[in-house]
Enzyme design. Structure first.
Site, mmCIF file in Angstrom:
data_model
loop_
_atom_site.group_PDB
_atom_site.id
_atom_site.type_symbol
_atom_site.label_atom_id
_atom_site.label_comp_id
_atom_site.label_asym_id
_atom_site.label_seq_id
_atom_site.Cartn_x
_atom_site.Cartn_y
_atom_site.Cartn_z
ATOM 1 N N LYS A 83 0.851 -1.199 0.000
ATOM 2 C CA LYS A 83 0.000 0.000 0.000
ATOM 3 C C LYS A 83 0.887 1.251 0.000
ATOM 4 O O LYS A 83 1.763 1.397 0.858
ATOM 5 C CB LYS A 83 -0.883 0.000 1.242
ATOM 6 C CG LYS A 83 -2.320 0.446 1.020
ATOM 7 C CD LYS A 83 -3.119 0.321 2.310
ATOM 8 C CE LYS A 83 -4.570 0.661 2.104
ATOM 9 N NZ LYS A 83 -5.330 0.663 3.376
HETATM 10 O O1 G3P Z 1 -8.633 1.580 4.597
HETATM 11 C C1 G3P Z 1 -8.673 2.943 4.964
HETATM 12 C C2 G3P Z 1 -9.501 3.099 6.198
HETATM 13 O O2 G3P Z 1 -8.964 2.302 7.241
HETATM 14 C C3 G3P Z 1 -9.586 4.530 6.677
HETATM 15 O O3 G3P Z 1 -10.769 4.627 7.409
HETATM 16 O O4 G3P Z 1 -12.368 5.635 9.034
HETATM 17 O O5 G3P Z 1 -9.869 6.123 9.188
HETATM 18 O O6 G3P Z 1 -11.226 7.095 7.306
HETATM 19 P P1 G3P Z 1 -11.079 5.925 8.275
#
Ligand code: G3P
Length: 214
Positions: A83
């Protein structure tokens, strides 16, 4: 649309795989930091549970560092997808790693142009973040739909992983927008499964069945 589980918590991944609907895992430095464990050991444990793609994110922000870490991640298990953030250094590192046959998931995608450039650099996956766009009043699912439309128009094989999914409606929206994959926290996966009428229906069936047996 496929489901990946978005976590580095191995027990949640084990439980999600048991549901029979999860075919991959995504992690990121925040999710990995929450575990307080050796990241390589975590990814090795996940690789023993999941046959599908497992995204492990680099920490380096320069091309050489990303390439070095990406090669190290790719050596941990065949399922590992590296990633990388969608920056100039990330694009350059994606090109190098993709040319070596290492799959890349370009992350923190917030525009169609970023997704297009990531695909052109050779990314196997792009991760537009629905929730973080919604957080600032922008339309996350609309971005996924635009990327899906442009990729289809140009026959681009790079897969779209709808990420930053916070609630069941985000899942539905990602599917309607044409995402190839939604990567979902385990809790949201369970929430998406729930409906009060299903619970009420089961209770009614059981009550009627018990009454008939009297
Ligand atoms: O895969 C990306 C994800 O983990 C981010 O989520 O809720 O931190 O925006 P969030």
């Amino acid at each position: 649309m496929k489901f990946f589980v978005d976590t580095a918590h191995v027990e949640d991944i084990r439980a999600a795989v048991r549901l029979g609907v999860v075919s991959g895992v995504t992690t990121n430095p925040s999710l990995m930091a929450k575990e307080g464990r050796n990241p390589v050991e975590v990814i090795r444990e996940i690789a023993a549970i999941v046959d599908g793609p497992i995204s492990a994110e680099v920490i380096a922000l320069d091309t050489d560092g990303m390439v070095k870490e990406g090669r190290e991640w790719a050596a941990v298990a065949p399922q590992v997808v590296v990633k990388l953030p969608v920056t100039a250094d990330g694009l350059a590192a994606t090109k190098i790693l993709a040319d070596e046959g290492i799959r890349v998931n370009m992350t923190l995608v917030f525009s169609t142009n970023q997704a297009l450039l990531a695909a052109r650099a050779g990314a196997a996956f792009v991760s537009p973040f629905i929730g973080r766009l919604d957080d600032i009043g922008e339309d996350g699912p609309a971005l996924v739909a635009d990327i899906a439309s442009v990729f289809a128009l140009h026959g681009i094989a790079t897969q779209i992983i709808a990420a930053s999914i916070r609630r069941p409606l985000d899942l539905t929206a990602a599917a309607r927008a044409g995402a190839d994959i939604a990567t979902v926290p385990y809790r949201v996966l369970l929430d998406a499964l729930k409906h009060p009428l299903t619970d009420a229906g089961i209770a009614r069936f059981m009550a009627d069945w018990q009454a008939a047996k009297q």
